[in-house]
Scaffold this active site. Structure first.
Site, PDB file in Angstrom:
ATOM      1  N   ARG A   1     -13.167   8.110  31.257  1.00 16.19           N
ATOM      2  CA  ARG A   1     -13.058   9.558  31.078  1.00 16.19           C
ATOM      3  C   ARG A   1     -14.411  10.250  31.008  1.00 16.19           C
ATOM      4  NH1 ARG A   1      -9.879   8.718  25.603  1.00 16.19           N
ATOM      5  NH2 ARG A   1     -11.679   7.354  25.419  1.00 16.19           N
TER       6      ARG A   1
ATOM      7  N   ARG B   1       5.184  -4.066   9.832  1.00 17.78           N
ATOM      8  CA  ARG B   1       4.797  -4.586   8.521  1.00 17.78           C
ATOM      9  C   ARG B   1       4.095  -5.930   8.723  1.00 17.78           C
ATOM     10  NH1 ARG B   1       3.087  -7.421   4.405  1.00 17.78           N
ATOM     11  NH2 ARG B   1       3.952  -6.854   2.387  1.00 17.78           N
TER      12      ARG B   1
ATOM     13  N   HIS C   1     -13.592   7.776  15.340  1.00 15.85           N
ATOM     14  CA  HIS C   1     -12.483   8.061  16.285  1.00 15.85           C
ATOM     15  C   HIS C   1     -12.727   9.468  16.832  1.00 15.85           C
ATOM     16  CE1 HIS C   1      -8.622   7.926  18.104  1.00 15.85           C
ATOM     17  NE2 HIS C   1      -7.818   8.021  17.046  1.00 15.85           N
TER      18      HIS C   1
ATOM     19  N   HIS D   1     -17.226   1.598  22.558  1.00 17.37           N
ATOM     20  CA  HIS D   1     -15.765   1.661  22.541  1.00 17.37           C
ATOM     21  C   HIS D   1     -15.212   0.266  22.295  1.00 17.37           C
ATOM     22  CE1 HIS D   1     -11.622   2.471  23.759  1.00 17.37           C
ATOM     23  NE2 HIS D   1     -11.922   3.720  23.487  1.00 17.37           N
TER      24      HIS D   1
ATOM     25  N   ASP E   1     -16.229  11.227  24.100  1.00 13.16           N
ATOM     26  CA  ASP E   1     -16.661  12.206  23.105  1.00 13.16           C
ATOM     27  C   ASP E   1     -18.090  12.690  23.318  1.00 13.16           C
ATOM     28  OD1 ASP E   1     -14.268  12.339  21.606  1.00 13.16           O
ATOM     29  OD2 ASP E   1     -14.701  10.347  20.806  1.00 13.16           O
TER      30      ASP E   1
ATOM     31  N   GLY F   1     -20.678   9.019  19.895  1.00 17.35           N
ATOM     32  CA  GLY F   1     -20.284   9.247  21.286  1.00 17.35           C
ATOM     33  C   GLY F   1     -20.621   8.069  22.177  1.00 17.35           C
TER      34      GLY F   1
HETATM   35  N1  CMC Z   1     -24.552   3.008  18.363  1.00 16.28           N
HETATM   36  C1  CMC Z   1     -25.302   1.929  18.094  1.00 16.28           C
HETATM   37  N2  CMC Z   1     -24.823   0.671  18.140  1.00 16.28           N
HETATM   38  C2  CMC Z   1     -23.545   0.509  18.464  1.00 16.28           C
HETATM   39  C3  CMC Z   1     -22.701   1.595  18.768  1.00 16.28           C
HETATM   40  C4  CMC Z   1     -23.251   2.876  18.707  1.00 16.28           C
HETATM   41  N3  CMC Z   1     -22.498   3.952  18.964  1.00 16.28           N
HETATM   42  N4  CMC Z   1     -21.473   1.139  19.053  1.00 16.28           N
HETATM   43  C5  CMC Z   1     -21.523  -0.188  18.936  1.00 16.28           C
HETATM   44  N5  CMC Z   1     -22.775  -0.562  18.570  1.00 16.28           N
HETATM   45  C6  CMC Z   1     -23.243  -1.931  18.341  1.00 16.28           C
HETATM   46  C7  CMC Z   1     -22.893  -2.332  16.903  1.00 16.28           C
HETATM   47  O1  CMC Z   1     -23.924  -1.983  16.010  1.00 16.28           O
HETATM   48  C8  CMC Z   1     -22.687  -3.816  17.047  1.00 16.28           C
HETATM   49  O2  CMC Z   1     -23.948  -4.420  17.105  1.00 16.28           O
HETATM   50  P1  CMC Z   1     -24.197  -5.844  16.387  1.00 16.28           P
HETATM   51  O3  CMC Z   1     -23.262  -6.792  17.073  1.00 16.28           O
HETATM   52  O4  CMC Z   1     -25.649  -6.099  16.634  1.00 16.28           O
HETATM   53  O5  CMC Z   1     -23.853  -5.649  14.946  1.00 16.28           O
HETATM   54  C9  CMC Z   1     -22.052  -3.949  18.419  1.00 16.28           C
HETATM   55  O6  CMC Z   1     -22.489  -2.818  19.181  1.00 16.28           O
HETATM   56  C10 CMC Z   1     -20.522  -3.964  18.371  1.00 16.28           C
HETATM   57  O7  CMC Z   1     -20.108  -2.775  17.697  1.00 16.28           O
HETATM   58  P2  CMC Z   1     -18.842  -2.638  16.772  1.00 16.28           P
HETATM   59  O8  CMC Z   1     -19.020  -1.495  15.846  1.00 16.28           O
HETATM   60  O9  CMC Z   1     -18.507  -3.968  16.152  1.00 16.28           O
HETATM   61  O10 CMC Z   1     -17.743  -2.302  17.835  1.00 16.28           O
HETATM   62  P3  CMC Z   1     -16.309  -1.823  17.499  1.00 16.28           P
HETATM   63  O11 CMC Z   1     -15.465  -2.206  18.640  1.00 16.28           O
HETATM   64  O12 CMC Z   1     -15.864  -2.254  16.155  1.00 16.28           O
HETATM   65  O13 CMC Z   1     -16.489  -0.237  17.397  1.00 16.28           O
HETATM   66  C11 CMC Z   1     -16.732   1.998  17.896  1.00 16.28           C
HETATM   67  C12 CMC Z   1     -16.213   0.655  18.394  1.00 16.28           C
HETATM   68  C13 CMC Z   1     -16.244   3.075  18.845  1.00 16.28           C
HETATM   69  C14 CMC Z   1     -16.139   2.289  16.507  1.00 16.28           C
HETATM   70  C15 CMC Z   1     -18.270   1.966  17.832  1.00 16.28           C
HETATM   71  O14 CMC Z   1     -18.772   1.761  19.120  1.00 16.28           O
HETATM   72  C16 CMC Z   1     -18.854   3.210  17.214  1.00 16.28           C
HETATM   73  O15 CMC Z   1     -18.930   3.303  15.978  1.00 16.28           O
HETATM   74  N6  CMC Z   1     -19.241   4.226  18.045  1.00 16.28           N
HETATM   75  C17 CMC Z   1     -19.736   5.478  17.538  1.00 16.28           C
HETATM   76  C18 CMC Z   1     -18.574   6.386  17.182  1.00 16.28           C
HETATM   77  C19 CMC Z   1     -17.831   6.881  18.406  1.00 16.28           C
HETATM   78  O16 CMC Z   1     -18.422   7.333  19.359  1.00 16.28           O
HETATM   79  N7  CMC Z   1     -16.481   6.847  18.341  1.00 16.28           N
HETATM   80  C20 CMC Z   1     -15.616   7.315  19.409  1.00 16.28           C
HETATM   81  C21 CMC Z   1     -14.765   6.222  19.934  1.00 16.28           C
HETATM   82  S1  CMC Z   1     -14.020   6.499  21.514  1.00 16.28           S
HETATM   83  C22 CMC Z   1     -13.021   7.840  21.583  1.00 16.28           C
HETATM   84  C23 CMC Z   1     -12.267   8.234  20.374  1.00 16.28           C
HETATM   85  O17 CMC Z   1     -11.546   7.483  19.768  1.00 16.28           O
HETATM   86  O18 CMC Z   1     -12.438   9.374  20.034  1.00 16.28           O
END
Ligand code: CMC
Length: 385
Positions: free
Chosen positions: A282, A370, A227, A273, A326, A270
């Site tokens: 953004r 809940r 996050h 999403h 980010d 970074g």
């Molecule tokens: N790097 C590499 N692969 C990625 C990334 C990434 N940053 N984000 C998603 N993927 C891949 C992931 O490995 C998965 O692949 P597969 O289907 O082959 O297993 C696929 O894309 C779907 O990813 P997910 O993790 O299931 O997606 P999610 O919706 O659960 O997670 C997320 C969203 C933001 C947590 C994730 O993209 C992530 O961990 N990003 C890196 C951390 C980050 O930048 N967070 C900031 C979020 S936005 C602003 C905020 O809240 O601050």
């Protein structure tokens, strides 16, 4: 009940967890109370956006003046909170606490000392929201001065919210351009519907608990690198790439570094999403502003953005995963001389307005949050045989 069912969670993807009139997050547009984010970033100051979120409409000129002077008048911290921040020098040095942890405790203490702490009426909540918005930059500034072993810089009443925040951290009066860039970054970070930290704040406030408690919980949720912690993690990742491949920004070396990360199933910080699968509204806004500052700072700063752009190109073409806000934030705050561990606290300085708006909305339309879970544990057994 089934012992074989999976513990894998859906993360509530795609589930609407409630109604809100504050913000709409969608691939088509990001909207705060009816205003689109590009419009706000270009035409509104953070104080105007804060008023919009907290009070619900665009401020008139006189409403804005009153609001700004209320914020300026509430910047100072109670003595026990200053004493607490000063006492955290060693913990911050030894990293048993990072700035997000110290900020979390400081906000909790501010609640203990707030005359409205046990009053969750609409009027008291708004007073507390304004005080927290004013005080959080001072907590961040004082904490950085404690880390640097220097005298605390007092808030400067002649400076706007963003400019004063940057001044208290860096101890230098920011240029108009830098103050503007921080101001826009606060606007971009101010609100984002039911993200993890805001949802946390709503769950807490839905028990009819108080605003400071809900914000304290929200700060804990924001800290995580999936996050808000991603802005710090993104910058650390770019530093790691630089350390591994040197300063030349050689495309093939960057590609090799990234292929290794893909092979190791490493998340690139970074990027990605939950809602924006084709790009975060953004990110482009902040990238452009940050790159312009970097170009003026000299070749090292400009090269950081060039490295970021190459990483972004490879990620987009090979994985179809786009940067979130980010990613440019990490680079932008870096070229402006802000220490990395303060990036997520600055996110708090902005998101406090969104959290407070949601806490007030929840209190005004409350029903306990809940949900239920699906049990996948062992079949029923007898304790004595
Ligand atoms: N790097 C590499 N692969 C990625 C990334 C990434 N940053 N984000 C998603 N993927 C891949 C992931 O490995 C998965 O692949 P597969 O289907 O082959 O297993 C696929 O894309 C779907 O990813 P997910 O993790 O299931 O997606 P999610 O919706 O659960 O997670 C997320 C969203 C933001 C947590 C994730 O993209 C992530 O961990 N990003 C890196 C951390 C980050 O930048 N967070 C900031 C979020 S936005 C602003 C905020 O809240 O601050």
């Amino acid at each position: 009940m089934s012992a074989t069912a999976s513990l894998k969670n859906t993360g509530l993807e795609g589930v609407s967890a409630g109604n809100t009139a504050i913000c709409s997050v969608d691939q088509g547009a990001l909207i705060y109370r009816g205003y689109e984010i590009h419009d706000l970033a270009e035409n509104a100051t953070f104080e105007e956006v804060a008023f919009l979120l907290l009070i619900g409409h665009k401020p008139s000129a006189s409403e804005l003046e009153t609001f700004k002077s209320e914020l300026v008048g509430a910047r100072e911290l109670p003595e026990p909170v200053i004493a607490y921040l000063t006492s955290m020098r060693h913990a911050l040095d030894y990293r048993t606490a990072v700035p997000m942890d110290v900020l979390r405790t400081a906000v909790s203490m501010l609640g203990n000392l707030d005359k409205d702490s046990q009053d969750s009426s609409e009027e008291a909540n708004l007073r507390k929201a304004k005080r927290l918005t004013a005080q959080i930059p001072t907590v961040i500034g004082h904490m950085q001065n404690v880390i640097d072993g220097r005298e605390l810089v007092q808030p400067d009443a002649s400076m706007g919210h963003a400019q004063n925040l940057l001044y208290m951290i860096t101890r230098e009066k920011p240029s108009d351009e830098e103050a503007h860039v921080i101001d826009v970054s606060l606007t971009l970070y101010a609100e984002h519907d039911y993200n993890a930290s805001t949802f946390t704040s709503r769950v807490i406030s839905a028990t009819l608990s108080d605003m400071h408690g809900a914000v304290t919980g929200a700060i804990a949720a924001l800290k995580g690198p999936l996050h808000g912690g991603a802005n710090e993690a993104a910058m650390e990742m770019l530093k790691e790439i630089r350390g591994d491949i040197g300063p030349a920004n050689d495309t093939e070396q960057i590609r090799t570094w990234m292929h290794r990360a893909f092979q190791d199933k490493r998340k690139l910080m970074g990027f990605g999403h939950r809602v924006y699968k084709n790009g975060d509204h953004r990110a482009g806004i902040l990238h452009k502003l940050g790159h312009a500052v970097a170009d003026k700072k000299g070749s090292d700063a400009a090269k950081l953005f060039e490295l970021g752009e190459e990483v972004q190109r490879i990620m987009e073409t090979e994985k179809a995963i786009f940067p979130n806000v980010d990613f440019p934030c990490g680079m932008t705050y870096n070229v402006m001389g802000i220490p990395v561990p303060q990036y997520t606290p600055i996110f708090v300085a902005a998101r406090i307005t969104g959290w407070a708006a949601h806490i007030m909305e929840q209190h005004a339309n409350n029903r306990l949050i809940r949900p239920v879970s699906t049990y996948v544990g062992p079949e029923l057994m007898k304790w004595n045989g």
